[in-house]
Design a protein around this motif. Sequence first.
Motif, mmCIF file in Angstrom:
data_model
loop_
_atom_site.group_PDB
_atom_site.id
_atom_site.type_symbol
_atom_site.label_atom_id
_atom_site.label_comp_id
_atom_site.label_asym_id
_atom_site.label_seq_id
_atom_site.Cartn_x
_atom_site.Cartn_y
_atom_site.Cartn_z
ATOM 1 N N ARG A 123 0.725 -1.048 0.197
ATOM 2 C CA ARG A 123 0.208 -0.102 -0.227
ATOM 3 C C ARG A 123 0.678 1.333 0.249
ATOM 4 N NH1 ARG A 123 -3.318 -1.228 3.671
ATOM 5 N NH2 ARG A 123 -2.124 -1.034 5.036
ATOM 6 N N HIS B 3 2.319 1.694 -3.102
ATOM 7 C CA HIS B 3 1.087 2.236 -4.246
ATOM 8 C C HIS B 3 0.554 3.905 -4.324
ATOM 9 C CE1 HIS B 3 -0.102 -1.035 -6.485
ATOM 10 N NE2 HIS B 3 0.085 -2.138 -5.601
ATOM 11 N N GLU B 4 1.307 4.063 -2.657
ATOM 12 C CA GLU B 4 0.301 5.707 -2.324
ATOM 13 C C GLU B 4 1.502 6.719 -2.679
ATOM 14 O OE1 GLU B 4 -1.504 5.412 1.389
ATOM 15 O OE2 GLU B 4 -2.917 3.635 0.041
ATOM 16 N N THR B 5 3.062 6.012 -2.385
ATOM 17 C CA THR B 5 3.858 7.078 -2.402
ATOM 18 C C THR B 5 4.171 7.396 -3.645
ATOM 19 O OG1 THR B 5 3.834 5.900 -0.286
ATOM 20 C CG2 THR B 5 5.937 7.449 -0.808
ATOM 21 N N LEU C 112 3.805 8.873 -9.178
ATOM 22 C CA LEU C 112 3.370 7.643 -8.156
ATOM 23 C C LEU C 112 2.720 6.270 -9.597
ATOM 24 C CD1 LEU C 112 -0.216 9.471 -7.164
ATOM 25 C CD2 LEU C 112 1.465 8.047 -5.826
#
Length: 321
Positions: free
Chosen positions: A109, A112-114, A127
């Motif tokens: 996660r 994906h988010e960083t 991203l």
Amino acid sequence: MLGSLDSKPKDLETIARSGGALRRMAARVPTYLTDLRENPAWLPMFLLARTIPFRKVHWLTAKRVRSSVSAARSMFDDLKGEAIAVELRRTGIFTGLTLPQAIQEEIARFGHETPCFGNFDRKLEFLAGEHEEAERRFGRTILSGHHFERILQCEAAVAVQEDPLLLDVARHYLGGEAKLITTRTWWSFPTKTASEADLSRASFKFHFDLDDWRMLKFFFYLSDVDADAGPHVYVRGSHNRRRMKHQLTLLVGHPADEVLEYYGEENALTLTGKAGSGFVEDPFGFHMGTLAKQTPRLMMEVGFGVSKPSKRRYHGEPVIR
């Protein structure tokens, strides 16, 4: 479980050859000079650690480690560091690691988010889910995306690097002076715009790592990896024997047919597996990352060595001329 599939490394090598070895070495000169200024001991390591006689002498300096049971509980349950080290000495690789699902999902996660940095360049920030748009925006082929030091903001990633099993394995294999060198996560992206120059990088050829006299690297897949998602390939047994031609050269990357002919095609292990599966290897053995053809791959590495790590730049980050 990690497994072996025929990923046809020879086919990738045919794509990757571009004859630009000298140009690639010249481009690394600023990095080499910076490494030398920071740590003068880097030069003898860089020149001599590629040869078996000098490596064997250095291994004789390793501090012995007594068998011991850590009081801290490992997330890898009942695996024993000493037994894993025995397998590493024999083949150079151990494939029986599995991250707890909650740990794997938290790191994935985060990945994906960083935002990551494309091709080791901090100017190419995006991203992972916006990879194709990023290639259009930057006008560049982007094969990889590294999070660099940002991964240390992820508690699950820090828990993995601090797990007592990893250090126990490293000390039993490398010696009592083994220490954590780096933790990193990165994406490997499929792309339709890669040129021969892009694919000529050493990571897409059979190569060995030469960052320290004695090293050990733990790898974990954070996404499912099949034959089309860029599986890692390792040549078992190549960590403790080396063709003379491969010792008396400054190049670390070599043609696949040449490597497989000498070390045995049957020893090339292609590592596929579900998210969370992992392995540990001696990176002096020949290995390579294959090209992600259909789906992106998110991967984590925790590296151990015996020398002082660089504080000037994050692992793998080049010095730009």
